[in-house]
Write a protein that holds these residues in place. Sequence first.
Motif, PDB file in Angstrom:
ATOM      1  N   GLN A   1       0.834  -1.205   0.000  1.00  0.00           N
ATOM      2  CA  GLN A   1       0.000   0.000   0.000  1.00  0.00           C
ATOM      3  C   GLN A   1       0.867   1.252   0.000  1.00  0.00           C
ATOM      4  O   GLN A   1       0.584   2.231  -0.714  1.00  0.00           O
ATOM      5  CB  GLN A   1      -0.923  -0.007   1.226  1.00  0.00           C
ATOM      6  CG  GLN A   1      -1.903   1.155   1.262  1.00  0.00           C
ATOM      7  CD  GLN A   1      -2.838   1.072   2.465  1.00  0.00           C
ATOM      8  OE1 GLN A   1      -2.708   0.180   3.305  1.00  0.00           O
ATOM      9  NE2 GLN A   1      -3.776   1.996   2.548  1.00  0.00           N
TER      10      GLN A   1
ATOM     11  N   GLY B   1       2.322   1.716  -3.414  1.00  0.00           N
ATOM     12  CA  GLY B   1       1.313   2.241  -4.330  1.00  0.00           C
ATOM     13  C   GLY B   1       1.096   3.724  -4.150  1.00  0.00           C
ATOM     14  O   GLY B   1       0.882   4.464  -5.116  1.00  0.00           O
TER      15      GLY B   1
ATOM     16  N   TYR C   1      -1.079  -1.957  -5.688  1.00  0.00           N
ATOM     17  CA  TYR C   1      -2.367  -1.947  -4.988  1.00  0.00           C
ATOM     18  C   TYR C   1      -3.075  -3.304  -5.028  1.00  0.00           C
ATOM     19  O   TYR C   1      -3.577  -3.774  -4.000  1.00  0.00           O
ATOM     20  CB  TYR C   1      -3.274  -0.856  -5.556  1.00  0.00           C
ATOM     21  CG  TYR C   1      -2.970   0.534  -5.026  1.00  0.00           C
ATOM     22  CD1 TYR C   1      -2.678   0.744  -3.680  1.00  0.00           C
ATOM     23  CD2 TYR C   1      -3.007   1.647  -5.866  1.00  0.00           C
ATOM     24  CE1 TYR C   1      -2.409   2.015  -3.195  1.00  0.00           C
ATOM     25  CE2 TYR C   1      -2.733   2.928  -5.381  1.00  0.00           C
ATOM     26  CZ  TYR C   1      -2.429   3.099  -4.042  1.00  0.00           C
ATOM     27  OH  TYR C   1      -2.164   4.361  -3.562  1.00  0.00           O
TER      28      TYR C   1
ATOM     29  N   ASP D   1      -7.030   3.212  -5.339  1.00  0.00           N
ATOM     30  CA  ASP D   1      -6.821   2.668  -6.689  1.00  0.00           C
ATOM     31  C   ASP D   1      -7.957   3.063  -7.636  1.00  0.00           C
ATOM     32  O   ASP D   1      -7.990   2.614  -8.788  1.00  0.00           O
ATOM     33  CB  ASP D   1      -6.703   1.144  -6.601  1.00  0.00           C
ATOM     34  CG  ASP D   1      -6.023   0.544  -7.817  1.00  0.00           C
ATOM     35  OD1 ASP D   1      -5.292   1.277  -8.514  1.00  0.00           O
ATOM     36  OD2 ASP D   1      -6.220  -0.659  -8.074  1.00  0.00           O
TER      37      ASP D   1
END
Length: 699
Positions: free
Chosen positions: A566, A569, A577, A608
């Motif tokens: 996470q 991302g 993600y 996302d």
Amino acid sequence: MRSNIFNKLSFATLFLVVMLLPVFFLPFTNFPVEISKGFLLVVGLTLCVIFWAIARFFDGEIILPKSLSLLAGLGIVVVFFLSATFSDSPAVSFFGTMFDVGTFWFMFAGFLLMIMCSIIFRDARDAKIVLLGAVLSSALVLIFQTLRLFAPGALSFGVLGDATSNLIGSWNAFGIFAGLSALMSLLVVEFFPTTRIEKWLLQGLTVLSLFLIAAVNFSFVWSLLGVFAFIIFIYKLSLTSNDADSEGKHHFPTFSFVVILVALLFFVSGQFVGSMLPNRLGLANAEVSPSLSATLEVARLALKTDPLLGIGPNRFGIAWSMYKPIEINSTAFWDVSFGSGSGLLPTFMATLGYLGVLVWLVFFMTLIWSGVKSIFASIRNGANWETMAFFVLSFYLFVSAFFYSTGAVLFLLALACAGVFIGLSSSSDPKGRINVAFLNDHRKSFFSILTLVLVIIISAGIAFKYTERLVSVSYFRQALTVADVQTAETSIGKALSLYVNDLYLRTYSQVYLLKLNSIIVKESLSDEDKALLQINLDQAVNGAQLASTFDSKNYINFQSLGAVYQNLGSIGIKDTYPKAIEAYKMASTLNPKNPGLKLSMASVAFADGKNKEAKDYANEALTLKPDYVDVLLLLSQIAIKEGDKAKALSYAEAALSVLPANKELVNYVGSLKSSSANVPAPNIKEEAPKDTSKESPGN
């Protein structure tokens, strides 16, 4: 002659282990108190066993107590070994992070302590020395802790924290130890010949013990001490009624009676009297553990899945994550991963299977039966007080361990007292010993000497291996405390080179994540920075992946892996993600009633751009915990992004109804009412109750 020297050395080392267990710690080091106790136990036991084995070489005879309790104890060790072998994570079950209570090696060392106590402290004189040493040790601990109540900073020694930090374990465990000290003093005063000064000193120690029990304010200790003081009172009366002095007068056990009345006062009055001293001293007891009913429910469900040998030693946290009652989510402790249940012994029920329950029952039944016989023998013969005293002390500690997770020190003291009791009761029985003389028979001599040599080699090897892992703790704690990331990287690398476990691996991952983030914040990246970026990224992911492989049933490892993906991302690393979602899903499978994991999945999906999936995960979290403010705020943010201001406001107002006094929430709701633009959600930190001393999740 030489065997006597090594016998004395063996006695001295074992005596020091038992006496110093409550007192010993390593000041101004990175070693926590309980790990220091483990070091004392391992080194002391190793030396004791080696000296004892060398003494056997010279006298050519091995004497062992013949006891069903010892045999049952051996059965417990065997079950621990089998359960650890077939565990999903044998490394966690055998040793844990650092000699954890409940692992195989801890229990092996504990029962070895019991066996050596039964072998070496087998006559009344030696047992009396041990008892007086234990009284002296407890006096030192109680005096030291009393001084710490008024000057905690000056007496921290770089290891202890606030005023309730102590040398025994938790604050409640210290209260149980203070009760043990009072019980020892009562036994000596009532049953052993003492001078007037010695009696005054012991009575003063009892008063100090009662003062500290009141400072702890743990009602269980008052009830336990009251019951045992009552037993001593009745037992003493039964003796004096049969043994009046020359004028026919009976000696009334006044001091025991006073202790009973004090215990009754604090137990009956509850918090009205009990809270006075802690409030005056400014002591807060913020300890929490699962209730007995919740522990037994988790044990019942765990036994359904693994009935024979259980899920493995040191795995209660895994069982709790999988089977905890849903009612926990309505408390402040819904996201707490309890490593033990309401007591040590109920915890073993959840981890060792029905076979473990059976061997523990056999051990306690044989121990209690032998103890009851010794008590009645003392009434008939008017002697054997040491045997009776050590049985009472061990029984007190084992009862404590059933209702409360006492920690390492008290449980080891329970086994040591049981060992002394077994040795004394066996020595009083003409058929209570097993004698193996091996010098006159070459076949017995070969195998006996081979066994003794192996015992010495294995003991030394285990001690060296333990010391290596002990050193890793210092490097690990250094990695947590240093401000320099480079030093933290070096420290965690050294810790892992000495001992690999999932806690160290997760920390390793976090260190490289910090290094990664320190590079990302630069305005422009050189080729060298880009190369370092890739290396740190790979190491962060690799550490988290290795942790999840090390213990594939621990949801925290997958939660950590999901957090790493996470984080990657969020800084723009592609295709991370979906990997974060998969890791969180695995964590949620292992901890299905944890709404925080559903929230993590919802947050990743929202970041996302997958709003529908985010709402589905968030609603699953609300099903588990309807008053989860963070989830309501996330749903509010999703609604804002979708242009549904009314729904965003309804979620925000629902969050405000949970925390109506939160200023940030009030401002957030006000902003939604007055503005049509995107309003960022506040960062809400829900506070746990300030006084959790009597909290018991799962009632």
